[in-house]
Scaffold this active site. Sequence first.
Site, mmCIF file in Angstrom:
data_model
loop_
_atom_site.group_PDB
_atom_site.id
_atom_site.type_symbol
_atom_site.label_atom_id
_atom_site.label_comp_id
_atom_site.label_asym_id
_atom_site.label_seq_id
_atom_site.Cartn_x
_atom_site.Cartn_y
_atom_site.Cartn_z
ATOM 1 N N PRO A 2 21.569 2.574 31.079
ATOM 2 C CA PRO A 2 22.819 1.928 30.668
ATOM 3 C C PRO A 2 23.950 2.941 30.582
ATOM 4 C CG PRO A 2 20.993 1.234 29.282
ATOM 5 C CD PRO A 2 20.487 2.382 30.110
ATOM 6 N N GLU A 3 25.121 2.533 31.039
ATOM 7 C CA GLU A 3 26.305 3.392 30.962
ATOM 8 C C GLU A 3 27.341 2.701 30.087
ATOM 9 O OE1 GLU A 3 27.275 5.503 34.481
ATOM 10 O OE2 GLU A 3 25.293 5.236 35.346
ATOM 11 N N LYS A 51 27.698 5.587 24.634
ATOM 12 C CA LYS A 51 26.443 4.913 24.926
ATOM 13 C C LYS A 51 25.693 4.511 23.651
ATOM 14 C CE LYS A 51 25.767 7.452 29.243
ATOM 15 N NZ LYS A 51 24.827 8.266 30.038
ATOM 16 N N ASN A 165 24.494 8.390 35.188
ATOM 17 C CA ASN A 165 24.167 8.938 36.497
ATOM 18 C C ASN A 165 24.825 8.184 37.647
ATOM 19 O OD1 ASN A 165 22.778 11.136 37.629
ATOM 20 N ND2 ASN A 165 21.191 9.775 38.420
ATOM 21 N N ARG A 248 18.382 15.008 36.702
ATOM 22 C CA ARG A 248 18.829 13.758 37.310
ATOM 23 C C ARG A 248 18.931 13.903 38.826
ATOM 24 N NH1 ARG A 248 21.789 11.150 33.199
ATOM 25 N NH2 ARG A 248 20.809 11.711 31.221
#
Length: 272
Positions: A2-3, A51, A165, A248
């Site tokens: 989730p962003e 977040k 990401n 990532r």
Amino acid sequence: MPEGDTIWQAARRLHEALAGRTLTRADLRVPRFATADLTGRAVLDVTPRGKHLLTRLDGGLTLHSHLRMDGAWRVYATGERPRGGPEHQIRAILGNDTYTAYGYRLPVLELIRTTEEAGAVGHLGPDLLGPDWDPEEAVRRLLADPARPLGEALLDQRNLAGIGNVYKSELAFLAAVTPWLPVGELPPDVPPRLVATAHRLLEANKDRPDRRTTTTRRPGTPLHVYGRAGRPCLRCGAAVRKAELGDRISYWCPACQHGPTGDSPDRRPRPD
């Protein structure tokens, strides 16, 4: 993961279901707060911060949660069977006479004093979707460590809060640089433009069911490079590539973006 835009949507769903109503059911399934009794308390609001999610209750309490990689809050009509995952993955239940919210796989769940929220979220930089949004401060923080790769700097929530990401890769593409390029080597006009683009994209996507960073409406093309490794770049046709940046995966177009890459010999490691 989730962003900022998906957290904003989750906060809105929780706020609409819980705010202004008294809890008739409350169950925190983490050892430290398992005996906390929140029933009878009214939910005042649910606020996103980067977040993070802050569910504020009367009596000066805040339930702080963070979804990280795969956590989720699901809202159902009270009495409806939840379908967010196995029962043992539920970490929190907040319910009233109309709706019940279930928190699944929450890696961070803590009950704190509302006056002490700064201890949980005070380290965050300007929130891309918050009332404290300050683009000049975001640029200043982003450039504070000139040797740091752009991708790492964008993901650091202490610089600007809300980028994950997906947006990291998309923003680097839109800035025409690779995520490995040190921020100190960005052309002077790029950081303010990049920060403004981040704000614009998250604002545009916070009310959309599906995230989109492109302007094309062709099926299967909502994003420029993220998740498109091996497929043609929507702008130039070159094959999109991917490589690790820290822990990532980053995606980039070798033709549209300049700078060091994750698999090139000219990549410069960050000094100790």
